[in-house]
Design a protein around this motif. Structure first.
Motif, PDB file in Angstrom:
ATOM      1  N   SER A 189     -51.742  36.026 -41.193  1.00  0.00           N
ATOM      2  CA  SER A 189     -52.821  34.965 -41.388  1.00  0.00           C
ATOM      3  C   SER A 189     -52.647  33.467 -40.562  1.00  0.00           C
ATOM      4  CB  SER A 189     -53.200  34.940 -42.662  1.00  0.00           C
ATOM      5  OG  SER A 189     -53.843  33.585 -42.908  1.00  0.00           O
ATOM      6  N   LYS A 201     -53.938  24.116 -27.251  1.00  0.00           N
ATOM      7  CA  LYS A 201     -54.830  25.058 -27.990  1.00  0.00           C
ATOM      8  C   LYS A 201     -55.742  25.848 -27.139  1.00  0.00           C
ATOM      9  CE  LYS A 201     -57.662  24.711 -31.811  1.00  0.00           C
ATOM     10  NZ  LYS A 201     -57.580  26.087 -32.625  1.00  0.00           N
ATOM     11  N   THR A 248     -68.153  40.065 -47.562  1.00  0.00           N
ATOM     12  CA  THR A 248     -66.776  39.791 -47.420  1.00  0.00           C
ATOM     13  C   THR A 248     -66.475  38.403 -47.543  1.00  0.00           C
ATOM     14  OG1 THR A 248     -67.163  39.213 -44.851  1.00  0.00           O
ATOM     15  CG2 THR A 248     -66.668  41.577 -45.382  1.00  0.00           C
ATOM     16  N   VAL A 294     -59.552  33.062 -35.922  1.00  0.00           N
ATOM     17  CA  VAL A 294     -58.241  33.386 -35.509  1.00  0.00           C
ATOM     18  C   VAL A 294     -58.167  34.720 -34.642  1.00  0.00           C
ATOM     19  CG1 VAL A 294     -55.794  33.792 -35.858  1.00  0.00           C
ATOM     20  CG2 VAL A 294     -57.076  31.719 -36.573  1.00  0.00           C
ATOM     21  N   THR A 324     -65.388  37.528 -41.026  1.00  0.00           N
ATOM     22  CA  THR A 324     -65.128  37.322 -42.658  1.00  0.00           C
ATOM     23  C   THR A 324     -64.939  35.931 -43.042  1.00  0.00           C
ATOM     24  OG1 THR A 324     -62.766  37.507 -42.420  1.00  0.00           O
ATOM     25  CG2 THR A 324     -63.843  39.575 -42.325  1.00  0.00           C
ATOM     26  N   THR A 325     -65.131  34.840 -42.044  1.00  0.00           N
ATOM     27  CA  THR A 325     -65.414  33.487 -42.543  1.00  0.00           C
ATOM     28  C   THR A 325     -66.795  32.972 -42.258  1.00  0.00           C
ATOM     29  OG1 THR A 325     -64.388  32.627 -40.617  1.00  0.00           O
ATOM     30  CG2 THR A 325     -62.800  33.315 -42.242  1.00  0.00           C
ATOM     31  N   SER A 346     -67.526  31.003 -33.967  1.00  0.00           N
ATOM     32  CA  SER A 346     -66.860  31.822 -32.910  1.00  0.00           C
ATOM     33  C   SER A 346     -67.466  32.934 -32.429  1.00  0.00           C
ATOM     34  CB  SER A 346     -65.410  31.842 -33.513  1.00  0.00           C
ATOM     35  OG  SER A 346     -65.267  32.489 -34.620  1.00  0.00           O
ATOM     36  N   GLU A 378     -53.327  30.325 -37.768  1.00  0.00           N
ATOM     37  CA  GLU A 378     -53.526  30.017 -36.459  1.00  0.00           C
ATOM     38  C   GLU A 378     -52.256  30.407 -35.359  1.00  0.00           C
ATOM     39  OE1 GLU A 378     -56.097  28.110 -35.024  1.00  0.00           O
ATOM     40  OE2 GLU A 378     -55.338  27.997 -33.025  1.00  0.00           O
ATOM     41  N   GLU A 411     -61.986  26.939 -47.341  1.00  0.00           N
ATOM     42  CA  GLU A 411     -62.552  27.769 -46.365  1.00  0.00           C
ATOM     43  C   GLU A 411     -64.082  27.541 -46.227  1.00  0.00           C
ATOM     44  OE1 GLU A 411     -60.840  28.485 -43.790  1.00  0.00           O
ATOM     45  OE2 GLU A 411     -58.475  28.533 -44.568  1.00  0.00           O
ATOM     46  N   THR A 417     -64.574  36.540 -50.867  1.00  0.00           N
ATOM     47  CA  THR A 417     -63.055  36.676 -51.294  1.00  0.00           C
ATOM     48  C   THR A 417     -62.384  35.257 -50.559  1.00  0.00           C
ATOM     49  OG1 THR A 417     -62.771  38.140 -49.379  1.00  0.00           O
ATOM     50  CG2 THR A 417     -62.732  38.886 -51.532  1.00  0.00           C
TER      51      THR A 417
END
Ligand code: NAD
Ligand code: ZN
Length: 364
Positions: free
Chosen positions: A73, A152, A170, A108, A131-132, A138, A75, A178, A173
């Motif tokens: 997990s 970057k 999802t 990511v 899932t975010t 993105s 960057e 976040e 969690t």
């Protein structure tokens, strides 16, 4: 809820709903994915324990072959080294031209897996399962990349997904920080193009933070639609697409100076958007914009003040590095009002310094 991203031959749908992951196989079949070729699921070690089994079971039971690559997990996984590791999984797993790469995770994993999909055998199908909340941003636009130690997102491509499956379940969690950080990009989409939606985000802040399915479903749908509208008009970032960078000039500088980790991306751009509002007021473009903007951001538990330990000279140097400078002047996305922005050139460096000073005091 379905949003269509219109890009001619590269158009694709974004399905937003709860309960999608257990039905993933049906969507792959609908989109013509091969049962003969293996499909590579890329995910990270925080997402995998919660959601990988659900996806894998759905695909395997329907007769799809899967290969899994779990990265760390964070960057740090957007690197050439991890890119090579995922490529190794793809080659060893026997992926061919009819295979796909499935990103199960946040931005990511999406950027990394997307770059693998863009380059494996010169490009194979890419499927996003975000899932975010941040990944609503993105998952539209087709930008995929890994980082170089010096810069970057420097190594990347444009590669549009075949489909995006956004399962609201999802998100349950996701750590609260976040959640807020992801909502920063949602408000941003309102601030650049849709006044009613920006205010809606503020009015429904409590529901959004609590991940209420109706509020979240609508918010993501609207956020994704706004981004899709902008991208449809400017797929390769010729001009208009730059408005998506509201808050990002200062935001990126904050991330670079603080070191990735102290601020989440959404937190940094939240402070950046507060700064852009101050800049608008300094340029006499919009009275009261700073108070309005920060009220929205604060409602979502986002920071709006520049911390003292981030020095002005360092931030200015980081912005110069971010190629936004030209002969002592800068380019900024500046709000005109809530829901509308302009790209303003020739902003004097000194004015940006003054804004940073005000931003440190929360706008006073
Ligand atoms: P991320 O993928 O690192 O996810 C944030 C954190 O949440 C990670 O620790 C992850 O392991 C964890 N996580 C993800 N989903 C989870 C879940 N459902 N439950 C529990 N934990 C979960 O980061 P992000 O904020 O989603 O995305 C940031 C990245 O996106 C950056 O690298 C940025 O450059 C990129 N990005 C790309 C674009 C684009 O257009 N391609 C746009 C915006 C951002
Ligand atoms: Zn962003």
């Amino acid at each position: 809820r379905t949003v269509h991203v219109e890009l001619g031959e590269r158009s694709y749908p974004i399905y937003i709903d709860s309960g999608l992951l257990p039905k993933a196989a049906a969507y792959l079949i609908k989109h013509g994915m091969s049962m003969k070729s293996p499909h590579l699921i890329v995910t990270d070690d925080k997402v995998a324990p919660y959601h990988l089994e659900t996806l894998r079971t759905s695909l395997e039971q329907a007769g799809f072959k899967t290969v899994v690559s779990i990265v760390k997990s964070g960057e740090g996984s957007k690197s050439l080294q991890v890119f090579e590791e995922v490529m190794t999984s793809a080659i060893q797993g026997g992926l061919d031209r009819s295979s796909s790469v499935i990103a199960l995770g946040g931005g990511v994993v999406g950027d990394l897996a997307g770059f693998v999909a863009a380059t494996y055998m010169r490009g194979i199908a890419f499927i996003q399962m975000p899932t975010t909340i941040l990944a609503h941003d993105s998952s539209v636009g087709g930008k995929v990349a890994v980082n170089h130690p010096l810069a970057k997102n420097m190594i990347g491509a444009f590669h549009q997904p075949e489909l995006v499956l956004y399962d609201l379940d999802t998100l349950k969690t996701l750590p609260p920080r976040e959640v807020s950080a992801g909502l920063a990009e949602m408000v941003k989409h309102g601030l650049i193009k849709d006044q009613a939606f920006a205010y809606w985000c503020k009015e429904h802040a409590a529901e959004l933070l609590a991940l209420d399915q109706d509020a979240l479903g609508y918010g993501l749908q609207r956020g994704v639609s706004i981004k899709a509208e902008v991208v449809s008009q400017d797929e390769r970032e010729g001009g208009l697409r730059a408005i998506l960078n509201l808050g990002h000039t200062i935001g990126h500088a904050i991330e670079a100076v603080a070191g990735y980790g102290e601020f989440l991306h959404g937190e940094a751009i939240s402070i950046g958007m507060a700064g852009s509002a101050l800049l608008a007021e300094a340029l006499s473009r919009g009275e009261g914009l700073h108070a309005e903007t920060t009220a929205m951001l604060k409602a979502l538990n986002l920071p709006v003040v520049l911390p003292d330990h981030l020095k002005e000279d360092d931030l200015m140097a980081a912005m110069k590095h971010d190629k936004k400078f030209k002969e002592g002047t800068m380019i900024f996305v500046v709000p005109d009002s809530i829901g509308s922005v302009s790209i303003v050139k020739d902003i004097p460096e000194q004015l940006v310094r003054d804004i940073l000073k005000q931003l440190r005091k929360g706008g006073e």
